[in-house]
Design an enzyme around this catalytic site. Structure first.
Site, PDB file in Angstrom:
ATOM      1  CB  THR A   1      -1.410   3.394  -2.925  1.00 49.01           C
ATOM      2  OG1 THR A   1      -0.642   2.094  -2.993  1.00 49.01           O
ATOM      3  CG2 THR A   1      -1.373   3.892  -1.365  1.00 49.01           C
ATOM      4  CD  GLU A   2      -5.117   5.792   1.025  1.00 49.68           C
ATOM      5  OE1 GLU A   2      -5.995   6.668   1.175  1.00 49.68           O
ATOM      6  OE2 GLU A   2      -5.406   4.565   1.453  1.00 49.68           O
ATOM      7  CG  PHE A   3      -9.101   5.188  -5.614  1.00 45.53           C
ATOM      8  CD1 PHE A   3      -8.914   3.802  -5.501  1.00 45.53           C
ATOM      9  CD2 PHE A   3     -10.661   5.490  -5.468  1.00 45.53           C
ATOM     10  CE1 PHE A   3      -9.812   2.916  -5.501  1.00 45.53           C
ATOM     11  CE2 PHE A   3     -11.646   4.496  -5.496  1.00 45.53           C
ATOM     12  CZ  PHE A   3     -11.359   3.026  -5.517  1.00 45.53           C
TER      13      PHE A   3
ATOM     14  CG  HIS B   1      -2.092   0.960   1.119  1.00 46.61           C
ATOM     15  ND1 HIS B   1      -2.916   0.719   0.203  1.00 46.61           N
ATOM     16  CD2 HIS B   1      -2.551   2.068   1.857  1.00 46.61           C
ATOM     17  CE1 HIS B   1      -3.907   1.822   0.423  1.00 46.61           C
ATOM     18  NE2 HIS B   1      -3.513   2.405   1.207  1.00 46.61           N
TER      19      HIS B   1
END
Lengths: 419, 399
Positions: free
Chosen positions: B148-150, B112
């Site tokens: 990760t986190e869009f 991530h």
């Protein structure tokens, strides 16, 4: 709205934060609409007349009017004697003269209250509480008492002077509203003095940027202090600053303790002790015993430009207070873009996210944080940028606005009671 | 037609303990005392009990009840590792979900991390690691990618395409979409075969953020009401992408808010409308063609109101920490020291940098809520002290 306000000291004849706070608050209050203040001081300070003219010159269009209590019967008390009496506060010993002066100030206040016209009374700290109480008795007007520090703070909760505590209690109980300079102080007033939650309003102190002259300019001008410090800084030395009275309350000894351990990680660090106080010989001794006598510099008390130079030159300001009702010096440091580490037992922490906060007794964590701040410029810059923004927002205007709301509410309540 | 794509993100980082300067010399970076706010097993157990176990059971129940129901997940490598160690029961429930054949698992970086922003090589390696993990644990081959986190932009679309993925999930950020709707499939410029699925953040956040907010005009949110809102898309969109953290169920929105009952009733309410159905991202990509190109020159993400990189990269501390960790890449990989490489990668997890964020005044509260450290400064100090130790180890390992 006419306010009869009782203080004790006023800049430049002040020994501590009380006078600074009174000036900041009255100046901001007098800028508000429909606000007229009569500020009462216990006596005519030498140069006070001159000073008052200066004060008025600083306050264009201000409506603050100064009154001195004519107290020929009182012993002559200078602000330095007041400072001396504070000096002994740690031992719980006050000169009998100080209490006597407070009582006489209170008596004189009756006469002023009879002569003046006003809607509300506002008294700052125990020194003026008797004056406030008497003024209320004479006039029947609502009384606000303002707590800048308690005897509990000054003595760390031990051996407070019973006479002082008695006056503090009387004022707190007799008042219609209590202002404290922080939530931290509010909790002390509740716990140690048994005052109800809803009677107390938190009015955080402020700072006015205009009180701080431009730091860069100050550094450019010739001065022994800034020259010496600049040479050191050019050699990569980092400067850590303590600024305050050398007392147990301010955690001066904790600072030296931490300094010794920081030096193990960062030998090229110099610790500046700015101020004076009862602990000074002991602190020098402590530094020598720890083998860091050459790394701790005692500058004495600094005012004005020199004080600003030292704030600007420092890489880190540490305020390890054991009990700090507010801690204006923390905001001063931030306005000079110097990052701060403060104890969690400090009221000023309530208005700051841009500060590292550590329990005063957790020297481990304090050292850990000090080393990191000195090590990483990214941390220093983030702290000082965030902290400065918050210091700029912590204005006296905000405090004055809050006070005015409190006045209005009290006056409205009183009118309601009469009708 | 309104196809509902329900997707959850499942992740817990290895949080760094309160690592002080005196701790340098001890490589136990992620092992906090039990009971401390930073104890990873404690947090994992709490979230597993409040969310993962009951939510997985609920999804199994819904899949059994409604043949049309679909649900999708991205589960990071670092949480899979933690679950394997402490909560194999949760892994078992995920297996059961995958075995229904109606659950899609997405690909992402194992750690991530923000590797896509710093090193294409490391990014690829972490995506491959995650892919192998899904194969090992679930015998599953992912077809859809979420970063990760869009975090996304045009260049990332190219990078991801090279990795073999042609379906990508990201945020339906207003400043990118403008007047356009997130309820269609889009394509990156010059990549007609790549399908972009954009989060409908209004409907997603109605569940994820506003569900229990009493200040909200539409409180309380009922499944019936939500079904009506989804059905209203019919005629003006193909697809409703409900993307959120899995922890929404039971952890961000506690059980007593009624969130589980809401989810239990929601499929029936959606399926009441004959034109509605559920899809996984891969199914949506097969069913719908891109309606237009979507040009995203600058990075977007699903974080904060800014929907950019500022949650991880806005102050000097964050830049400093990120630059330092990625600068070590070559040296670390050269050592072939498995423990060292694993620590280096765990230190890349984006959460570490999120905890250092000091954007107080808008999303500050959210950051505080999700920050196990007392302050962003303490997060930074712990991180940099760990790096100090790490660099000493690295030196010792360097051949």
């Amino acid at each position: 709205m006419r306010v009869l306000m009782f203080g004790w000291e006023f800049p430049p004849h002040n020994s501590g934060g009380l006078g600074v706070a009174c000036r900041g608050l009255t100046r901001a209050l007098s800028n508000l609409e429909d606000m007229e203040i009569t500020f009462v001081l216990p006596r005519r300070i030498p140069l006070l007349d001159n000073y008052m003219k200066i004060a008025f010159a600083e306050l264009p269009g201000a409506q603050v009017k100064f009154r001195e209590v004519d107290s020929l019967l009182t012993p002559y008390i200078t602000s330095s004697i007041y400072a001396d009496s504070l000096k002994y506060a740690g031992n719980g010993i006050y000169g009998a003269d100080l209490i006597a002066e407070v009582v006489r100030y209170g008596e004189a206040a009756r006469k002023i209250a009879e002569e003046e016209t006003f809607d509300i009374i506002h008294a700052h700290d125990w020194l003026s509480f008797l004056a406030g109480i008497n003024a209320k008795q004479v006039s029947g007007k609502p009384l606000v008492v303002h707590i800048h520090a308690t005897e509990y703070d000054r003595t760390g909760g031990n051996n407070g002077h019973p006479g002082v505590i008695k006056i503090e209690k009387e004022g707190l109980e007799f008042a219609d509203k209590v202002c404290t300079v922080s939530g931290y102080t509010k909790s002390i007033v509740m716990q140690e003095y048994g005052i109800a939650d809803d009677k107390i309003e938190v009015v955080h102190n402020g700072i006015d940027e205009s009180d701080i002259s431009q730091a860069e300019n100050a550094l450019q001008t010739f001065s022994e202090i800034s020259d010496g410090l600049n040479v050191l800084k050019d050699n990569g030395t980092k400067l850590v600053l303590f600024l305050g009275r050398f007392t147990v309350q301010k955690g001066a000894d904790i600072f030296i303790q931490a300094a010794q351990r920081v030096l193990q990680y960062r030998p090229n660090t110099l610790f500046l002790m700015v101020g004076s106080g009862e602990l000074e010989p002991q602190l020098i001794n402590q530094a020598v015993k720890l083998g860091i006598g050459d790394k701790v510099v005692f500058t004495g008390f600094l005012r004005g430009k020199n004080r600003e130079r030292i704030y600007s030159a420092a890489d880190l300001f540490v305020m390890p207070s054991v009990s700090e009702p507010f801690g204006l010096v923390a905001l001063e440091s931030l306005l000079h873009e110097t990052p701060i580490i403060i104890s969690k037992q400090s009221g000023v922490g309530e208005v700051l996210e841009g500060a590292i906060k550590v329990d005063f007794w957790d020297v481990d964590q304090m050292v850990n944080m000090m080393v990191s701040v000195l090590e990483h410029s990214s941390l220093r810059n983030t702290l000082s940028q965030n902290g400065k923004q918050e210091a700029l927002r912590s204005t006296w205007d905000r405090a004055a606005y809050r006070c005015k709301q409190i006045y209005k509410q009290l006056v409205a309540e009183q009118n309601l009671a009469y009708n | 037609m309104a196809s509902v794509c329900l997707y959850f993100h499942v992740h817990q980082p290895y949080r760094i303990r309160d690592y002080r300067i005196f701790d340098v010399g001890r490589p136990d970076y992620f092992q906090s005392e039990a009971g401390s706010r930073l104890s990873n097993p404690d947090i994992l157990n709490k979230v597993a009990d409040k969310c993962y176990v009951p939510a997985n059971r609920l999804m199994l129940e819904l899949l059994n009840t409604y043949p049309e129901f679909r649900v999708s997940y991205s589960i990071t490598g670092v949480i899979l590792d933690q679950l394997l160690e402490h909560r194999p029961d949760v892994i078992e429930l995920f297996r059961q979900l995958v075995d229904t054949g109606r659950v899609e698992l997405l690909s992402e970086t194992y750690y991530h991390s923000l590797a896509a922003l710093y090193s294409a090589k490391e990014f690829k390696e972490q995506v491959d690691m995650h892919r192998r993990k899904l194969k090992d644990l679930f015998n599953y081959e992912p077809r859809t990618f979420r970063n990760t986190e869009f975090i996304y932009n045009n260049d990332l679309a190219k990078q991801v395409h090279k990795l073999g993925y042609d379906v990508i999930l990201t945020e339906g950020a207003d400043h990118v979409l403008g007047w356009r709707s997130p309820n269609f499939v889009y394509a990156p410029p010059g990549q007609p075969n790549t399908k972009l699925l954009l989060k409908n953040y209004r409907l997603s956040d109605d569940i994820a953020f506003r569900f229990s907010s009493r200040d909200w005009a539409d409180f309380p949110l009922t499944a019936d009401k939500f079904g009506t809102w989804v059905s209203a898309i019919n005629g003006s969109g193909d697809l409703v992408n409900l993307f959120m953290d899995y922890e929404t169920l039971g952890e961000h929105q506690w059980e007593d808010t009624g969130i589980f009952d809401f989810m239990r009733q929601m499929p029936a309410e959606i399926l009441k409308h004959p034109d509605n159905n559920f899809v996984t991202p891969a199914e949506a990509a097969e069913r719908f063609s891109p309606t237009a190109e979507l040009d995203v020159p600058d990075y977007i993400s699903w974080a904060d109101i800014e929907r950019d990189l500022s949650a991880w990269r806005s102050n000097e501390m964050q830049h400093d920490a990120l630059n330092k960790i990625y600068k070590l890449e070559k040296k670390v990989l050269k050592t072939d020291d498995a423990a060292l490489i694993e620590d280096w990668r765990r230190l890349q997890t984006s959460d570490h940098f999120y905890y250092m964020c000091t954007k107080w005044f808008n999303d500050g509260d959210v950051h505080k809520y999700f920050n196990p450290y007392n302050s962003p400064y303490e997060a930074f100090v712990a991180y940099m002290n760990v790096l100090r130790d790490f660099e000493i180890r690295l030196k010792a390992s360097t051949k």
